[in-house]
Design a protein around this motif. Structure first.
Motif, PDB file in Angstrom:
ATOM      1  N   UNK A  72       0.843  -1.196   0.000  1.00 23.85           N
ATOM      2  CA  UNK A  72       0.000   0.000   0.000  1.00 23.85           C
ATOM      3  C   UNK A  72       0.882   1.252   0.000  1.00 23.85           C
ATOM      4  N   UNK A  73       0.482   2.292  -0.721  1.00 25.45           N
ATOM      5  CA  UNK A  73       1.180   3.573  -0.564  1.00 25.45           C
ATOM      6  C   UNK A  73       0.846   4.169   0.809  1.00 25.45           C
ATOM      7  N   UNK A  74       1.805   4.891   1.392  1.00 20.18           N
ATOM      8  CA  UNK A  74       1.557   5.432   2.742  1.00 20.18           C
ATOM      9  C   UNK A  74       2.486   6.606   3.008  1.00 20.18           C
ATOM     10  N   UNK A  75       1.890   7.697   3.463  1.00 17.60           N
ATOM     11  CA  UNK A  75       2.633   8.915   3.814  1.00 17.60           C
ATOM     12  C   UNK A  75       3.582   9.345   2.683  1.00 17.60           C
ATOM     13  N   UNK A  76       3.083   9.302   1.472  1.00 15.00           N
ATOM     14  CA  UNK A  76       3.860   9.747   0.319  1.00 15.00           C
ATOM     15  C   UNK A  76       4.847   8.724  -0.205  1.00 15.00           C
ATOM     16  N   UNK A  77       4.900   7.548   0.424  1.00 14.31           N
ATOM     17  CA  UNK A  77       5.833   6.491  -0.008  1.00 14.31           C
ATOM     18  C   UNK A  77       5.105   5.498  -0.910  1.00 14.31           C
ATOM     19  N   UNK A  78       5.768   5.074  -1.977  1.00 13.56           N
ATOM     20  CA  UNK A  78       5.162   4.173  -2.940  1.00 13.56           C
ATOM     21  C   UNK A  78       5.157   2.731  -2.425  1.00 13.56           C
ATOM     22  N   UNK A  79       4.232   1.922  -2.942  1.00 15.51           N
ATOM     23  CA  UNK A  79       4.257   0.491  -2.590  1.00 15.51           C
ATOM     24  C   UNK A  79       5.460  -0.187  -3.228  1.00 15.51           C
ATOM     25  N   UNK A  80       5.798  -1.374  -2.703  1.00 16.24           N
ATOM     26  CA  UNK A  80       6.928  -2.122  -3.234  1.00 16.24           C
ATOM     27  C   UNK A  80       8.223  -1.876  -2.487  1.00 16.24           C
ATOM     28  N   UNK A  81       8.175  -1.077  -1.423  1.00 15.69           N
ATOM     29  CA  UNK A  81       9.397  -0.838  -0.641  1.00 15.69           C
ATOM     30  C   UNK A  81       9.783  -2.107   0.115  1.00 15.69           C
ATOM     31  N   UNK A  82      11.064  -2.364   0.190  1.00 15.88           N
ATOM     32  CA  UNK A  82      11.582  -3.486   0.972  1.00 15.88           C
ATOM     33  C   UNK A  82      11.732  -3.032   2.423  1.00 15.88           C
ATOM     34  N   UNK A  83      11.134  -3.769   3.355  1.00 12.17           N
ATOM     35  CA  UNK A  83      11.232  -3.421   4.776  1.00 12.17           C
ATOM     36  C   UNK A  83      12.475  -4.079   5.363  1.00 12.17           C
ATOM     37  N   UNK A  84      13.329  -3.251   5.916  1.00 10.53           N
ATOM     38  CA  UNK A  84      14.570  -3.741   6.528  1.00 10.53           C
ATOM     39  C   UNK A  84      14.616  -3.301   7.984  1.00 10.53           C
ATOM     40  N   UNK A  85      15.177  -4.176   8.816  1.00 12.43           N
ATOM     41  CA  UNK A  85      15.322  -3.872  10.238  1.00 12.43           C
ATOM     42  C   UNK A  85      16.783  -3.575  10.548  1.00 12.43           C
ATOM     43  N   UNK A  86      16.993  -2.878  11.665  1.00 10.02           N
ATOM     44  CA  UNK A  86      18.360  -2.592  12.111  1.00 10.02           C
ATOM     45  C   UNK A  86      18.418  -2.672  13.630  1.00 10.02           C
TER      46      UNK A  86
END
Length: 419
Positions: A72-86
């Motif tokens: 889903x797009x959210x807060x101006x960010x496009x869908x398809x983003x890779x979620x990474x943890x740190x």
């Protein structure tokens, strides 16, 4: 008419002997019904045992979280983003109410990738993980030698390793102590401080056997360009806190930190052992119900056969029944006689089917024992056997009741005229 009337039982057995073929054909329906019921239940229990065995070592309070891609797009960010943890996410997860242990983990290569590890000319491809001591709590091991990673290893970034049993088998000589020896991982030497045996089974145990565990901080320093990267989290819930609620709390927090839409189910992925166990229990509950329904339906068909044969028997003995009633036999005596014959026939046939099913289950259990098939030992629970016998008595009584009522309603005068 007494149930223990010897003359009555002698007469019943004599009737069965005179009509052997009819008796055998009638009994077969009941025999087959109870045989199918017991076999289905035994193998259902074997399948359930096999699945439970494969899940052994997974505590129902275990939760695993990893990153996916946003849908889903959210807060101006496009869908398809890779979620990474740190590493900044570690204390955030630890602070969630109900979280007992947190083990952030990193893997050399992809999740299922292996790396070449060598020692004295011997080489093998093994999975290499960077772990915290909490992993040894979330997923306990049995130890052949040594220990698991500790806090000092983490703090001092020690180059130490804990190896699975297959790693030992490939890199070491049989009987050779592993503690204190060095192995080479991507041109970095690590000292072995522990050799472990998995408490899990199946594919999970095989995976543990070919894994090398090193301190999380050492892993980051030695192999990662980004020293704060975390591939996934293993979490255990505190006793008294439903794992499903802890799981959702962790996911909600991570969605907020990573700017993920609240309804996006693809970005924060994971596995909840309690939820999986609940689904498996529900599945096997349905399977058990299905097996009882199929088995009882088969038994019911056999009961109909018994009932129909008893109706034929009553018609054949109409004159005999009329004479008995004319001599003063009460209706209950007639009903009791017919029902006893029905119950006896049902019990003999059903008990034979039960014995054969139990014997067959034992034989197959001996064959399966030690095999690689994902089945436990087919076993017939004693309570199930007692229930089956009780069902047989009830089934015999029901099968004989309608013919018995018909026999009791015969009028002596009409019976004596019957041909």
């Amino acid at each position: 008419m007494s149930v223990l009337d010897f003359d009555t039982w002698q007469e019943i057995f004599a009737t069965m002997r005179r009509n052997r073929l009819r008796t055998l054909m009638t009994a077969f329906g009941v025999f087959w019904g109870i045989f199918i019921l017991i076999i289905l239940l035994a193998f259902g229990a074997a399948l359930e045992s096999g699945v439970s065995k494969s899940m052994r070592g997974f505590g129902t309070n275990q939760i695993y979280i990893w990153g996916g891609r946003t849908s889903h797009p959210y807060q101006g960010l496009k869908p398809g983003r890779r979620i990474r943890y740190d590493t900044s996410d570690i204390p955030a997860v630890q602070n969630i109410e109900g979280v007992a242990n947190v083990a952030p983990r990193v893997s050399l290569g992809g999740y299922r990738d292996t790396s070449n590890v060598s020692r004295k000319g011997k080489t093998g491809g093994f999975k290499v993980l960077g772990d915290y001591p909490d992993w040894g709590i979330i997923q306990p091991f049995e130890y052949y030698e040594g220990r698991f990673i500790n806090e000092i290893d983490i703090k001092e970034k020690r180059k130490v390793a804990v190896i699975g049993e297959q790693v030992y088998d490939i890199l070491f000589e049989k009987g050779e102590p592993a503690i204190g020896k060095s192995i080479l991982i991507r041109n970095v030497y690590f000292e072995v401080v522990g050799r472990v045996h998995s408490t899990r089974s199946g594919g999970s145990a095989d995976e543990d056997a070919t894994t090398i565990y090193i301190p999380f901080t050492t892993f980051q320093q030695s192999f990662l360009q980004s020293t704060n990267h975390v591939h996934w989290f293993a979490i255990s819930a505190l006793e008294g806190f439903p794992p499903e609620e802890v799981d959702e709390s962790v996911r909600s927090m991570l969605r907020e930190r990573k700017k993920v839409h609240p309804e996006d189910t693809q970005a924060i992925q994971g596995f909840n052992a309690a939820e999986a166990a609940g689904k498996i229990n529900s599945l096997f509950g349905g399977i058990r119900l299905f097996m009882w329904v199929v088995g009882l339906a088969t038994l019911f068909a056999g009961m109909l056969g018994v009932s129909n044969i008893m109706l034929i028997v009553v018609r054949e003995r109409t004159k005999e029944i009329g004479i008995r009633k004319a001599l003063g036999a009460r209706p209950w005596a007639i009903i009791s006689h017919v029902m006893q014959e029905s119950i006896l026939l049902t019990l003999i046939a059903g008990y034979s089917g039960l014995l054969l099913a139990v014997a067959l289950s034992e034989v197959i259990g001996d064959v399966l024992e030690g095999s690689d098939m994902p089945l436990g030992r087919p076993e017939v629970d004693f309570a199930v056997a007692l229930s089956a016998l009780a069902i047989l008595v009830v089934a015999g009584a029901i099968a004989g009741f309608v013919p018995a009522k018909q026999a009791a309603s015969i009028q002596p005068v009409e019976a004596l005229r019957a041909e």
